[in-house]
Design a protein around this motif. Structure first.
Motif, PDB file in Angstrom:
ATOM      1  N   TRP A 106      25.149  69.927 -22.127  1.00 14.80           N
ATOM      2  CA  TRP A 106      26.141  69.794 -21.057  1.00 14.80           C
ATOM      3  C   TRP A 106      25.651  68.814 -19.989  1.00 14.80           C
ATOM      4  CZ3 TRP A 106      31.007  70.092 -20.458  1.00 14.80           C
ATOM      5  CH2 TRP A 106      31.592  70.200 -19.201  1.00 14.80           C
ATOM      6  N   HIS A 107      24.384  68.881 -19.648  1.00 16.83           N
ATOM      7  CA  HIS A 107      23.778  67.984 -18.665  1.00 16.83           C
ATOM      8  C   HIS A 107      23.915  66.522 -19.117  1.00 16.83           C
ATOM      9  CE1 HIS A 107      20.210  65.878 -16.896  1.00 16.83           C
ATOM     10  NE2 HIS A 107      20.474  66.617 -15.838  1.00 16.83           N
ATOM     11  N   HIS A 108      23.583  66.250 -20.358  1.00 21.97           N
ATOM     12  CA  HIS A 108      23.659  64.877 -20.865  1.00 21.97           C
ATOM     13  C   HIS A 108      25.107  64.387 -20.889  1.00 21.97           C
ATOM     14  CE1 HIS A 108      22.018  61.408 -23.019  1.00 21.97           C
ATOM     15  NE2 HIS A 108      23.082  61.473 -23.811  1.00 21.97           N
ATOM     16  N   TYR A 109      26.024  65.264 -21.245  1.00 25.69           N
ATOM     17  CA  TYR A 109      27.437  64.889 -21.261  1.00 25.69           C
ATOM     18  C   TYR A 109      27.945  64.579 -19.855  1.00 25.69           C
ATOM     19  CZ  TYR A 109      32.499  65.310 -21.668  1.00 25.69           C
ATOM     20  OH  TYR A 109      33.851  65.076 -21.590  1.00 25.69           O
ATOM     21  N   CYS A 171      26.918  77.135 -19.389  1.00 23.11           N
ATOM     22  CA  CYS A 171      27.055  75.774 -19.893  1.00 23.11           C
ATOM     23  C   CYS A 171      27.723  75.764 -21.268  1.00 23.11           C
ATOM     24  CB  CYS A 171      25.693  75.098 -19.964  1.00 23.11           C
ATOM     25  SG  CYS A 171      24.974  74.697 -18.347  1.00 23.11           S
ATOM     26  N   ALA A 172      27.379  76.731 -22.117  1.00 18.14           N
ATOM     27  CA  ALA A 172      28.001  76.805 -23.436  1.00 18.14           C
ATOM     28  C   ALA A 172      29.507  77.035 -23.328  1.00 18.14           C
ATOM     29  CB  ALA A 172      27.352  77.922 -24.252  1.00 18.14           C
ATOM     30  N   ILE A 173      29.902  77.872 -22.380  1.00 13.51           N
ATOM     31  CA  ILE A 173      31.337  78.128 -22.177  1.00 13.51           C
ATOM     32  C   ILE A 173      32.036  76.858 -21.712  1.00 13.51           C
ATOM     33  CG2 ILE A 173      32.978  79.395 -20.730  1.00 13.51           C
ATOM     34  CD1 ILE A 173      30.863  81.715 -20.782  1.00 13.51           C
ATOM     35  N   ARG A 174      31.393  76.093 -20.862  1.00 13.49           N
ATOM     36  CA  ARG A 174      31.968  74.817 -20.408  1.00 13.49           C
ATOM     37  C   ARG A 174      32.131  73.854 -21.591  1.00 13.49           C
ATOM     38  NH1 ARG A 174      31.356  74.089 -14.573  1.00 13.49           N
ATOM     39  NH2 ARG A 174      30.030  75.715 -13.673  1.00 13.49           N
ATOM     40  N   GLU A 178      35.565  72.348 -23.183  1.00 15.37           N
ATOM     41  CA  GLU A 178      35.741  70.890 -23.245  1.00 15.37           C
ATOM     42  C   GLU A 178      36.158  70.433 -24.642  1.00 15.37           C
ATOM     43  OE1 GLU A 178      35.572  67.128 -21.124  1.00 15.37           O
ATOM     44  OE2 GLU A 178      35.560  69.232 -20.487  1.00 15.37           O
ATOM     45  N   VAL A 179      35.624  71.087 -25.667  1.00 11.10           N
ATOM     46  CA  VAL A 179      35.976  70.690 -27.041  1.00 11.10           C
ATOM     47  C   VAL A 179      37.171  71.480 -27.573  1.00 11.10           C
ATOM     48  CG1 VAL A 179      33.603  69.988 -27.541  1.00 11.10           C
ATOM     49  CG2 VAL A 179      34.348  72.315 -28.141  1.00 11.10           C
TER      50      VAL A 179
END
Length: 345
Positions: A106-109, A171-174, A178-179
């Motif tokens: 998530w950070h890299h995205y 972060c996984a939920i985000r 997103e996908v």
């Protein structure tokens, strides 16, 4: 053009660029980011170091690190606890280590906006978090790990790992949102874990003499506001050594750069950015002329220990500087953790 983090009077953008270069120099050809050249790689510290590469504009190197994670992930969604130059030295599972991939992806995205990267990494994230969910106990806490050979889980739940899992699941939920593949089970698990950390701390193993057990409930995002400030105040004098940094262990005269910078990140998340800056400034005695950071200092005799410049210590400095300076698009990765997704997202 990359904008590098900087803290006025403490760290310049050029110094942070050099620290990013020092992290990149430790990366193995496989993409792995070991503790130090020739040392062990664990899935959690590997991701923290990859995050520092993203912040300092080393996108190709960061993506190589995530590709390493994608290739090394096992069929059950896990990674070995420890590898050394490609050789597995501890095949068992640490639930927190496995969950942290979601924070890094998530950070890299957030920094790159690269949807192809997110789509490529999504199956890995899904598989890892799906595995981690199996470690949650009925009381909301997550078992710390398990035996990869037998599948047996170790029942103990540790506060540091659980606090980190709290951030990782957010972060996984985000990412899932997103996908376009939201998962209600993850939301429910996140809510139950947050409630456990805030309201039933006794269900976890008793806090140890390590500073991580003290500040991680704030760093991971489960505690905020006045409750978080009071939590930090209770053990401040046990761990913080003015002008030197944060003790790793409360009764030893040993300060470490990573713990100091993680506490700085926690304080920044509480809005105490002035104290966060003071902490980052206090461990600049660990900075090497090449831009890397020594792991720690035994201040009673002035000796660095262990005698190593660790990849993850340099990474922690970069992440703290980024949060404090509000530089990268992911500077709020610790500050913006949501506390109760059941109420509203």
């Amino acid at each position: 053009m990359t904008r590098f983090p900087a803290i006025a009077g403490v760290l310049t953008a050029q110094q942070m660029d050099a620290t990013g270069a020092a992290v990149a120099a430790m990366q193995e050809d496989s993409g792995a980011l070991p503790w130090f050249p020739g040392g062990q790689t664990d899935p959690w510290d590997h991701i923290e170091s990859a995050m520092a590469l993203s912040v300092t504009g080393r996108i190709a190197e960061a993506q190589a690190a995530y590709e390493w994670s994608r290739r090394l992930q096992r069929e059950d969604g896990s990674w070995p606890i420890r590898t050394v130059i490609g050789h597995v030295e501890d095949a068992n599972i640490d639930s927190n280590f496995c969950a942290y991939i979601a924070v890094g992806v998530w950070h890299h995205y957030l920094i790159t906006g690269d949807t192809r990267f997110l789509d490529r990494m999504w199956p890995m994230v899904w598989s890892a978090i799906d595995l981690v969910m199996k470690f949650q106990r009925p009381d909301g806490a997550f078992r710390w790990g398990g035996d990869h050979g037998t599948g047996a889980m170790f029942d103990q739940a540790q506060i540091t790992g659980n606090a980190s899992i709290f951030q990782a699941v957010d972060c996984a939920i985000r990412i899932a949102d997103e996908v376009g593949q939201p998962d209600q089970e993850w939301v429910s698990a996140h809510t139950a874990l947050g409630d456990a950390i805030r309201d039933r701390p006794e269900i976890f193993e008793p806090p140890s003499d390590h500073s991580m057990d003290w500040y991680y409930p704030i760093l991971g995002g489960a505690l905020r506001g006045r409750a978080g400030q009071e939590h930090i105040a209770r053990r401040w004098d046990e761990f913080v050594v003015d002008g030197k940094g944060v003790r790793c262990v409360d009764h030893r005269p040993w300060v470490t750069g990573a713990e100091t910078c993680e506490l700085a990140l926690a304080l920044d998340a509480l809005g105490d950015t002035g104290d966060a800056i003071t902490l980052v400034e206090s461990i600049q005695h660990l900075r090497d002329p090449d831009g890397s950071y020594w792991t720690g200092l035994v201040y009673s005799d002035g000796k660095r220990w262990p005698v190593e410049k660790s990849c993850w210590t340099s990474a922690a400095v970069i992440l703290a500087a980024d949060a404090i300076s509000r530089t990268s698009a992911a500077n709020g990765i610790f500050r913006d953790v949501r506390q109760n997704l059941a109420v509203g997202r």
